[in-house]
Design a protein around this motif. Structure first.
Motif, PDB file in Angstrom:
ATOM      1  N   ALA A 276       0.840  -1.200   0.000  1.00  0.00           N
ATOM      2  CA  ALA A 276       0.000   0.000   0.000  1.00  0.00           C
ATOM      3  C   ALA A 276       0.879   1.258   0.000  1.00  0.00           C
ATOM      4  O   ALA A 276       0.613   2.213  -0.736  1.00  0.00           O
ATOM      5  CB  ALA A 276      -0.906  -0.006   1.226  1.00  0.00           C
ATOM      6  N   PHE A 277       1.959   1.226   0.797  1.00  0.00           N
ATOM      7  CA  PHE A 277       2.869   2.369   0.855  1.00  0.00           C
ATOM      8  C   PHE A 277       3.501   2.624  -0.521  1.00  0.00           C
ATOM      9  O   PHE A 277       3.599   3.771  -0.984  1.00  0.00           O
ATOM     10  CB  PHE A 277       3.962   2.112   1.907  1.00  0.00           C
ATOM     11  N   LEU A 278       3.894   1.525  -1.196  1.00  0.00           N
ATOM     12  CA  LEU A 278       4.539   1.692  -2.508  1.00  0.00           C
ATOM     13  C   LEU A 278       3.551   2.135  -3.585  1.00  0.00           C
ATOM     14  O   LEU A 278       3.956   2.702  -4.606  1.00  0.00           O
ATOM     15  CB  LEU A 278       5.249   0.397  -2.923  1.00  0.00           C
ATOM     16  N   GLN A 279       2.259   1.864  -3.354  1.00  0.00           N
ATOM     17  CA  GLN A 279       1.257   2.379  -4.284  1.00  0.00           C
ATOM     18  C   GLN A 279       1.188   3.896  -4.185  1.00  0.00           C
ATOM     19  O   GLN A 279       1.054   4.595  -5.183  1.00  0.00           O
ATOM     20  CB  GLN A 279      -0.127   1.801  -3.948  1.00  0.00           C
ATOM     21  N   ILE A 280       1.291   4.394  -2.945  1.00  0.00           N
ATOM     22  CA  ILE A 280       1.208   5.836  -2.727  1.00  0.00           C
ATOM     23  C   ILE A 280       2.535   6.497  -3.090  1.00  0.00           C
ATOM     24  O   ILE A 280       2.579   7.588  -3.635  1.00  0.00           O
ATOM     25  CB  ILE A 280       0.874   6.126  -1.238  1.00  0.00           C
ATOM     26  N   ARG A 281       3.624   5.821  -2.758  1.00  0.00           N
ATOM     27  CA  ARG A 281       4.947   6.413  -2.967  1.00  0.00           C
ATOM     28  C   ARG A 281       5.878   5.371  -3.615  1.00  0.00           C
ATOM     29  O   ARG A 281       6.718   4.754  -2.941  1.00  0.00           O
ATOM     30  CB  ARG A 281       5.496   6.870  -1.616  1.00  0.00           C
ATOM     31  N   PRO A 282       5.705   5.139  -4.927  1.00  0.00           N
ATOM     32  CA  PRO A 282       6.452   4.062  -5.600  1.00  0.00           C
ATOM     33  C   PRO A 282       7.963   4.237  -5.535  1.00  0.00           C
ATOM     34  O   PRO A 282       8.711   3.261  -5.652  1.00  0.00           O
ATOM     35  CB  PRO A 282       5.976   4.152  -7.061  1.00  0.00           C
ATOM     36  N   GLN A 283       8.412   5.483  -5.362  1.00  0.00           N
ATOM     37  CA  GLN A 283       9.868   5.723  -5.329  1.00  0.00           C
ATOM     38  C   GLN A 283      10.479   5.423  -3.978  1.00  0.00           C
ATOM     39  O   GLN A 283      11.689   5.515  -3.799  1.00  0.00           O
ATOM     40  CB  GLN A 283      10.174   7.169  -5.757  1.00  0.00           C
ATOM     41  N   GLY A 284       9.637   5.034  -2.995  1.00  0.00           N
ATOM     42  CA  GLY A 284      10.152   4.731  -1.660  1.00  0.00           C
ATOM     43  C   GLY A 284      10.231   5.986  -0.804  1.00  0.00           C
ATOM     44  O   GLY A 284       9.760   7.062  -1.194  1.00  0.00           O
ATOM     45  N   LEU A 285      10.825   5.838   0.379  1.00  0.00           N
ATOM     46  CA  LEU A 285      10.871   6.953   1.336  1.00  0.00           C
ATOM     47  C   LEU A 285      11.658   8.147   0.809  1.00  0.00           C
ATOM     48  O   LEU A 285      11.253   9.285   0.929  1.00  0.00           O
ATOM     49  CB  LEU A 285      11.538   6.477   2.638  1.00  0.00           C
ATOM     50  N   PHE A 286      12.819   7.860   0.235  1.00  0.00           N
ATOM     51  CA  PHE A 286      13.693   8.952  -0.200  1.00  0.00           C
ATOM     52  C   PHE A 286      13.950   8.885  -1.698  1.00  0.00           C
ATOM     53  O   PHE A 286      14.090   7.811  -2.264  1.00  0.00           O
ATOM     54  CB  PHE A 286      15.039   8.899   0.539  1.00  0.00           C
ATOM     55  N   THR A 287      14.034  10.057  -2.300  1.00  0.00           N
ATOM     56  CA  THR A 287      14.385  10.117  -3.719  1.00  0.00           C
ATOM     57  C   THR A 287      15.509  11.126  -3.894  1.00  0.00           C
ATOM     58  O   THR A 287      15.836  11.859  -2.966  1.00  0.00           O
ATOM     59  CB  THR A 287      13.198  10.580  -4.580  1.00  0.00           C
ATOM     60  N   VAL A 288      16.037  11.151  -5.086  1.00  0.00           N
ATOM     61  CA  VAL A 288      17.134  12.061  -5.366  1.00  0.00           C
ATOM     62  C   VAL A 288      16.594  13.307  -6.040  1.00  0.00           C
ATOM     63  O   VAL A 288      15.834  13.209  -6.999  1.00  0.00           O
ATOM     64  CB  VAL A 288      18.150  11.378  -6.304  1.00  0.00           C
ATOM     65  N   ARG A 289      16.932  14.492  -5.506  1.00  0.00           N
ATOM     66  CA  ARG A 289      16.491  15.730  -6.130  1.00  0.00           C
ATOM     67  C   ARG A 289      17.598  16.274  -7.026  1.00  0.00           C
ATOM     68  O   ARG A 289      18.730  16.439  -6.588  1.00  0.00           O
ATOM     69  CB  ARG A 289      16.165  16.780  -5.066  1.00  0.00           C
ATOM     70  N   THR A 290      17.285  16.493  -8.303  1.00  0.00           N
ATOM     71  CA  THR A 290      18.248  17.120  -9.206  1.00  0.00           C
ATOM     72  C   THR A 290      17.510  18.087 -10.115  1.00  0.00           C
ATOM     73  O   THR A 290      16.300  17.989 -10.287  1.00  0.00           O
ATOM     74  CB  THR A 290      18.978  16.091 -10.108  1.00  0.00           C
ATOM     75  N   ARG A 291      18.278  19.020 -10.722  1.00  0.00           N
ATOM     76  CA  ARG A 291      17.636  19.939 -11.664  1.00  0.00           C
ATOM     77  C   ARG A 291      17.512  19.318 -13.039  1.00  0.00           C
ATOM     78  O   ARG A 291      16.805  19.783 -13.889  1.00  0.00           O
ATOM     79  CB  ARG A 291      18.472  21.232 -11.759  1.00  0.00           C
ATOM     80  N   SER A 292      18.298  18.263 -13.269  1.00  0.00           N
ATOM     81  CA  SER A 292      18.189  17.561 -14.544  1.00  0.00           C
ATOM     82  C   SER A 292      18.601  16.129 -14.319  1.00  0.00           C
ATOM     83  O   SER A 292      19.084  15.768 -13.260  1.00  0.00           O
ATOM     84  CB  SER A 292      19.116  18.185 -15.578  1.00  0.00           C
ATOM     85  N   LEU A 293      18.415  15.304 -15.342  1.00  0.00           N
ATOM     86  CA  LEU A 293      18.794  13.908 -15.204  1.00  0.00           C
ATOM     87  C   LEU A 293      20.225  13.674 -15.640  1.00  0.00           C
ATOM     88  O   LEU A 293      20.721  12.569 -15.571  1.00  0.00           O
ATOM     89  CB  LEU A 293      17.843  13.028 -16.037  1.00  0.00           C
ATOM     90  N   ALA A 294      20.895  14.718 -16.124  1.00  0.00           N
ATOM     91  CA  ALA A 294      22.262  14.527 -16.623  1.00  0.00           C
ATOM     92  C   ALA A 294      23.186  14.145 -15.492  1.00  0.00           C
ATOM     93  O   ALA A 294      22.988  14.545 -14.374  1.00  0.00           O
ATOM     94  CB  ALA A 294      22.753  15.788 -17.278  1.00  0.00           C
TER      95      ALA A 294
END
Lengths: 294, 226
Positions: A276-294
């Motif tokens: 259920a948690f992964l349905q709401i937040r598929p990326q998990g608890l933490f994600t990486v913040r960047t201005r681009s994918l490069a």
């Protein structure tokens, strides 16, 4: 109140075991993206290393201390061998990797059964780990406390290696952009091998630690591999701090659910909660913040 | 000196480069120009070892490096600044630089070239602007102490005031004399100003080549218009 404190301690202790098992996976799966279903068997290799060490060094007070680094080396070498012979040919083929490593896991289990027999092997815990420590009025087994200490030590060691060493920078660079890492002079093949060695070695340490709370059997790893994957996924792929929180959260939630329901129902409910948690937040608890994918 | 001899390369069944030969003499700067999809980036990927050749040879200072992995070519003095201001986004600016060396003197050296990075050392590279990331990419490559520097569209997608800064640095590098430079650039005027000779690449083939300089502008534009 007593129930809450005791379940919190029980959950923290289970969480520490989960963290220890998941930490290696956080490197090989979380950082490298390799779905290694044989990771549980590296756990088993660590546990049997503890058993063999105790056979060789009968004094259980010291054998555990010898087994910890030895378990790391044995499981690390197994992981290295697996990476060099099988996994290195399957990068970017996750389904093939999953199936092949599942098969390798079964082979390793059978080899262990042939060598050590089907009966569980007991490893005596050192006398200095006997007894309980009184914490907030709750008798906390010293063995559990030792496992928490090992988990925290391994976590701190892994985080320090990744953050402060040249090897850690090479590992993170390879994970983030393999081609770019190559073109700045990083040997990504060499880095893959070292990462796999470290991740598998950590599973070996977890296996040694598990002998303090459970008997050593050939299928020891199978009970831990799925929860360990859940921890890494729920924490956020590639985010070790996420794995730490997820491990303790799963441990504590599981402890309370077990108290109020039953062991098997608690497992089911924990899985449902994670899904259920992964349905709401598929990326998990933490994600990486960047201005681009490069 | 970098020499690509009769290189054929591509992706899957598609041939992108067909029997292409390019020479960058020691200490010289060479521009490769062409429209989008002409094969410029593919040519550079072959040069650095990210894409294997189907035919042909890559020579670096006379040594055949065709079969060498990119990291081995870097150790032999090949530096590469890829297209798209690439960096390691989850690592700080300092960690991006320390990936190459932890020598404070060497890092100070590149920070002198790009002073704007000095105040961004503890910021995650993924949070830098495009121009800042490009400066970081060039600084990081310079730390590998290349004798042969390859730059892929270094001014693409960057705000004009930073473009000028980057152009100045590249002009300085091409005039150093101890560094060979292979520059892929769509900005023809800048490419010809910075380099001594040029190649025009169209549909995977060299269609024109000659001496650089402002006088070559018309012939390059004519070659690219075809």
């Amino acid at each position: 109140m007593d129930v809450i404190v005791s379940q919190l301690f029980t959950g923290a202790s289970t969480g520490a075991v989960l963290l220890l098992v998941a930490l290696g996976l956080a490197l090989t799966f979380g950082q490298m993206g390799v779905i290694n279903m044989a990771h549980g068997e590296f756990l088993m290799a660590g546990a049997y290393t503890a058993y063999l060490t105790q056979q060789a060094v009968s004094n259980s007070d010291v054998s555990l201390l010898i087994a910890l680094p030895l378990g790391f080396l044995v499981a690390g070498m197994l992981g290295l061998l697996l990476e060099m012979t099988v996994i290195s040919r399957m990068y970017h083929r996750p389904l093939d990797t999953l199936l092949v490593t599942f098969g390798v896991g079964l082979i390793l289990q059978q080899v262990a059964r042939d060598v050590f027999g089907a009966q569980p092997k007991a490893v005596a815990s050192p006398t200095w780990l006997h007894g309980q420590l009184d914490l907030l009025g709750y008798g906390y087994p010293v063995t559990r406390l030792f496992i928490v200490t090992i988990a925290v030590g391994c976590l701190a060691g892994t985080a320090a290696v990744l953050k402060y060493t040249a090897l850690g920078r090479r590992i993170r660079a390879t994970v983030q952009n393999r081609d770019l890492a190559e073109t700045v002079g990083v040997s990504t093949r060499g880095t893959d091998r070292v990462t796999f060695f470290l991740g598998s070695g950590l599973a070996g340490v977890a296996g040694v630690a598990l002998t303090l709370v459970t008997a050593t059997v050939s299928n020891l790893g199978t009970s831990y591999i799925v929860p360990a994957f859940l921890v890494v996924v729920a924490g956020g792929i590639g985010q070790i701090k996420g794995s730490v929180i997820a491990a303790f959260a799963l441990g504590i939630v599981g402890a309370f659910l077990t108290y109020y329901t039953s062991g098997s129902l608690a497992t089911v409910l924990t899985f449902v909660l994670v899904v259920a948690f992964l349905q709401i937040r598929p990326q998990g608890l933490f994600t990486v913040r960047t201005r681009s994918l490069a | 000196m970098l020499e690509l001899r009769g290189v054929t390369a591509g992706y899957g069944r598609t041939i992108v480069l067909d029997d292409v030969s390019v020479v960058v003499p020691t200490g010289d700067a060479v521009a490769v120009m062409g429209h989008n999809g002409a094969g410029k980036t593919t040519l550079l990927r072959v040069a650095v070892g990210l894409l294997p050749v189907r035919a042909g040879t890559v020579l670096l200072d006379g040594e055949d490096v065709t079969r060498l992995r990119p990291n081995a070519r870097v150790r032999r003095g090949l530096g590469y600044v890829p297209q798209g201001q690439q960096c390691f986004p989850q690592m700080t600016t300092m960690e991006n630089l320390q990936l190459i060396t932890t020598s404070k003197a060497e890092i100070r050296g590149v920070l002198d070239t790009f002073p704007a990075l000095t105040e961004l050392l503890s910021r995650r590279a993924g949070l830098l602007s495009g121009g800042q990331r490009q400066q970081l990419a060039i600084a990081r490559t310079l730390l590998t102490q290349p004798r042969m520097l390859i730059l892929d569209e270094p001014t693409e997608g960057i705000q004009p005031n930073v473009v000028q800064e980057i152009e100045q640095v590249i002009l300085g590098l091409t005039q150093r004399g101890d560094l060979s430079v292979l520059l892929v650039e769509q900005h023809v005027g800048f490419a010809l100003r910075s380099t001594g000779s040029y190649y025009v690449l169209e549909s995977g083939r060299i269609t024109a080549q000659g001496e650089g300089g402002a006088g070559a502008l018309d012939s390059v534009r004519a070659a690219m218009a075809v």
